[in-house]
Design an enzyme around this catalytic site. Sequence first.
Site, short mmCIF file in Angstrom:
data_model
loop_
_atom_site.label_atom_id
_atom_site.label_comp_id
_atom_site.label_asym_id
_atom_site.label_seq_id
_atom_site.Cartn_x
_atom_site.Cartn_y
_atom_site.Cartn_z
N GLY A 130 0.81 -1.22 0.00
CA GLY A 130 0.00 0.00 0.00
C GLY A 130 0.84 1.26 0.00
O GLY A 130 0.67 2.14 -0.83
N MET A 153 4.64 3.26 2.16
CA MET A 153 5.81 3.10 3.01
C MET A 153 6.14 4.39 3.74
O MET A 153 6.22 5.45 3.13
CB MET A 153 6.99 2.63 2.16
CG MET A 153 8.27 2.41 2.94
SD MET A 153 8.07 1.10 4.19
CE MET A 153 9.17 1.71 5.45
N GLU A 154 6.39 4.25 5.04
CA GLU A 154 6.51 5.40 5.95
C GLU A 154 7.90 6.01 6.04
O GLU A 154 8.25 6.60 7.08
CB GLU A 154 6.06 4.96 7.35
CG GLU A 154 7.01 3.98 8.08
CD GLU A 154 6.66 2.51 7.93
OE1 GLU A 154 6.03 2.14 6.92
OE2 GLU A 154 7.03 1.71 8.82
N HIS A 182 -2.32 6.11 8.18
CA HIS A 182 -1.43 5.03 8.66
C HIS A 182 0.04 5.43 8.52
O HIS A 182 0.80 5.37 9.50
CB HIS A 182 -1.73 3.75 7.87
CG HIS A 182 -0.89 2.58 8.27
ND1 HIS A 182 -1.33 1.62 9.15
CD2 HIS A 182 0.36 2.21 7.91
CE1 HIS A 182 -0.38 0.72 9.32
NE2 HIS A 182 0.66 1.05 8.58
N GLU A 183 0.44 5.84 7.34
CA GLU A 183 1.87 6.16 7.13
C GLU A 183 2.28 7.37 7.94
O GLU A 183 3.37 7.42 8.51
CB GLU A 183 2.18 6.36 5.65
CG GLU A 183 1.75 5.23 4.72
CD GLU A 183 2.18 3.83 5.16
OE1 GLU A 183 3.23 3.71 5.83
OE2 GLU A 183 1.45 2.87 4.85
N1 TRP Z 1 5.68 -0.57 6.49
C1 TRP Z 1 4.73 -0.43 5.43
C2 TRP Z 1 3.40 -0.12 6.07
O1 TRP Z 1 2.83 -0.88 6.77
C3 TRP Z 1 4.54 -1.58 4.53
C4 TRP Z 1 5.69 -2.27 3.90
C5 TRP Z 1 6.49 -3.19 4.45
C6 TRP Z 1 6.02 -2.25 2.55
N2 TRP Z 1 7.31 -3.73 3.53
C7 TRP Z 1 7.04 -3.19 2.35
C8 TRP Z 1 5.56 -1.52 1.49
C9 TRP Z 1 7.55 -3.47 1.09
C10 TRP Z 1 6.08 -1.79 0.23
C11 TRP Z 1 7.07 -2.76 0.03
O2 TRP Z 1 2.89 0.92 5.96
ZN ZN Z 2 2.49 0.16 8.55
#
Ligand code: TRP
Ligand code: ZN
Length: 901
Positions: free
Chosen positions: A265, A267-268, A301-302
């Site tokens: 979805g 990435m933070e 969320h992010e």
């Molecule tokens: N940390 C991200 C979230 O939960 C998600 C995430 C973890 C992610 N690994 C990833 C996104 C690899 C893209 C590719 O918001």
């Molecule tokens: Zn997350």
Amino acid sequence: MRTETPVTVYRKDYQPYPYDIPEVALAFDLAPDATEVRCTMHVQRRPGAGADAALILDGEELELVSVGVNGKALPAGGYELSAHSLVLHGLPDDATVEIVSRCKPSANSTLMGLYVSGGNFFTQCEAEGFRRITWFADRPDVMSRYRVTLRAEPQYPVLLSNGNLIATRQLPDGRNEVEWEDPFPKPCYLFALVAGNLTHRETTVKTASGRDVLLQVYSDPGSETKTEWALDSLVRALRWDESRFGLELDLDRFMIVAVHDFNMGAMENKGLNIFNAAYVLADADTATDANYEGIESVIGHEYFHNWTGNRVTCRDWFQLSLKEGLTVFRDQEFSADMMAHGMDAAAAASARAVKRIDDVVALRAAQFPEDAGPMAHPIRPESYQEIGNFYTATVYEKGAEVIRMQHTLLGEDGFRAGMDEYFRRHDGQAVTCDDFVAAMESVYVRQHPGRDLSVFRRWYRQAGTPRVTVTLEHDAAARRCTVTLTQACPPVGVEKKAGPDYVKAPYHIPFAIGLLDRNGRALPLRHEGAVVDTALLELTTQSQQWTFDDIAEAPVPSLLRDFSAPVIVDYDWSDEELALLSAHDGNPFARWEAGQELATRQILALADARQAGRTLQADTAFIEAWRALLTDPKLDAAFRARALALPSEKTLAERMRLVDPPALAVARDFLRAELGRQLEAEFRQAFDDNQTPGAYSPAPVPAGRRALKNLALSHLMAAGEQEAQRLAEQQYATAGNMTDSMAALSSLINYGQGEFPQEALTAFYARWSDNPLVVDKWFALQAAARSTTVQTARELMTHPAFTLRNPNRARALIFQFCLNNARGMHHPDGSGYAFWAEQVLALDALNPEIAARLARALDNWSRFVPTLRIPMQAALQQVRQHEGLSRNVHEIVSKALEFAA
Ligand code: TRP
Ligand code: ZN
């Protein structure tokens, strides 16, 4: 290429890294076919580490150019280089290590590390992608301050990285150079860069403490008209975290960038969130109500990760739920507060219940089956082979339930005090789930002298969905009602490997209940010194009893109100009692639940009849319960749309001893059509009463009306009325928003007659062929359609717009077919499973993370009827035996075969 021998990593083996890396300077010369990266790091041996401790750096698919220590190049024998690591021995206590390496973003189809999408550069580092950019200590407990230099040709005018922009210049060779500095130490999984030709929308807001911060949303040129909702959502998220948690944005600048090729979805990354474009771009013509909701929720969320994940991060990847469970809980509460915003108390309660229902539906459809299958794991796993396989519904959604239970046990104020304490103790650190519970416990023990959260902690180390059996005894003479709760949770998945002696201990389960009299009125309950409608029972042992006095007649229990714990309830309600709860329960969630239980019983009975070859017939009492819900003027449209939705096939499958998806699909379809026939007038009324003329708004009230109206349309269409098809065609032709277009088109292609449906599909593609997110919808609609077979799916794959390389496209067609088309996928000739095996292998060669997600479609094979189970097992074995499998897919199919139920 041979399949690698899998290495299992265990939580108990955690060791701190022997070096600190307080500062990192990264310089990139960006080019698609060869990007050079110079990584200069300041390394210091940690106090406890031995003088002989080597500096072991991770690296993947990198070409090494040079290694230097304190300004001196090391000769080729001065370090150890292998396929996955670079090892330096005999370093001084304090050293500057400089590594120059090259990678090839244009050839990177994994979408991990540095890659090219749409001609621009993007990175994705969580969990272990940074090692594809440079050799580094790729683990979350090594935190560094980053200074980043980006150099690129003028065709990449926008050059972004984490933190603050400190310099921009043009180089003599015509390239641009920029420098970024992130003042906050962070693990390398939060590093990001973006380079390319992008447009943006921005705004400036004042934080609670009065600082001006710049908020920006970047996207492809031409899409700037579609980022308004995203930027507005970001402002709402920022305000919400200030007001509900007292947490402020800590940077002067916060950026979101949309990209079309993305594994998940969003990435933070610190100050530079990178998003799947599906969670950024929206306008009324191209995005549905669900898309608008999804964007607000993922942006929240992010953004919330900035505190829960970034300021306080994970010590190791076993602690993933520390940030994910907590942040999902926070985004769920954010969405609920946004949905209830500005409503009166009753409407707000209903809106919050709608959000809770949607979250619980998702949990039951994805997490309950996971917890009952071969991949079952605690929210804090004990071991993994590939961490990418543990970004699961269990870690995220069950993890959020475990946080929610702490919120329920402590109350809103207590939970807030616990959060404040968590940040007071751990800001700037990489910590464990246990550290979080300890902060919450410090508040709980003050509130509840003599009690603690030691039993509660078992939620972190045991897998499986506990079952709570409820018995109720009523003593008429004593006017007393006794409630007994008994819990059980047998070993699942890997736990079964621990042997027959492995015993799981009871959980701490907050169990909310109410009692109704036979007229559906709430009975006042005396509980812990107060008189309440809802009592929160804390079950902490295998079995406990509670008594309620002044109960004149045997009551009807309303159980697990608001889904106060992620458990399965066993109680033997009669159908009449369920109908009473469905009509009267004062807790809207439990009211919804009662109707769902009635529908579940009805569909399972129909599926039984189907398997036995009997004619299908719907129960009158069920139809009447649905009529009552449909016509109850006190219920708002959004709630009614949930109350009338038939339970999903995934949830129903969990209730079958032997799963038979085609039989369930037939039963569900029959009931949908039968309801359409018997409640035709009422559905038609709901269709007419819930139109939303005028300008489009994604707000909960009009979205709820559309949901109910489109549900009515689907029943009328399923019933096969000519008049219904006229309504659907008219809605399709005149729709002013994508929600209504898609609903009409979906009804038409699933239930319509004549030429119109096919012509509409063709016209829809022609109109939207240049919008990838809408083309995804077009593929998804067809992939899940009732008449779609493996053959149709294969034909769709030959469409020029189809590609396996784009995860959204693969999800739209392949995943939709394999996960959401019961008839096509589970055809008894096994052709669906052969198709699945083929696509898993094809994807694995390009993108192991995505391939492994598809691989999970056959997780629960051993619980299917024998005619399906046998070809499923054969398909799994075929994949398992393939040479050159990724670690990702290898782990999934091995566990599916080995830990089968
Ligand atoms: N940390 C991200 C979230 O939960 C998600 C995430 C973890 C992610 N690994 C990833 C996104 C690899 C893209 C590719 O918001
Ligand atoms: Zn997350």
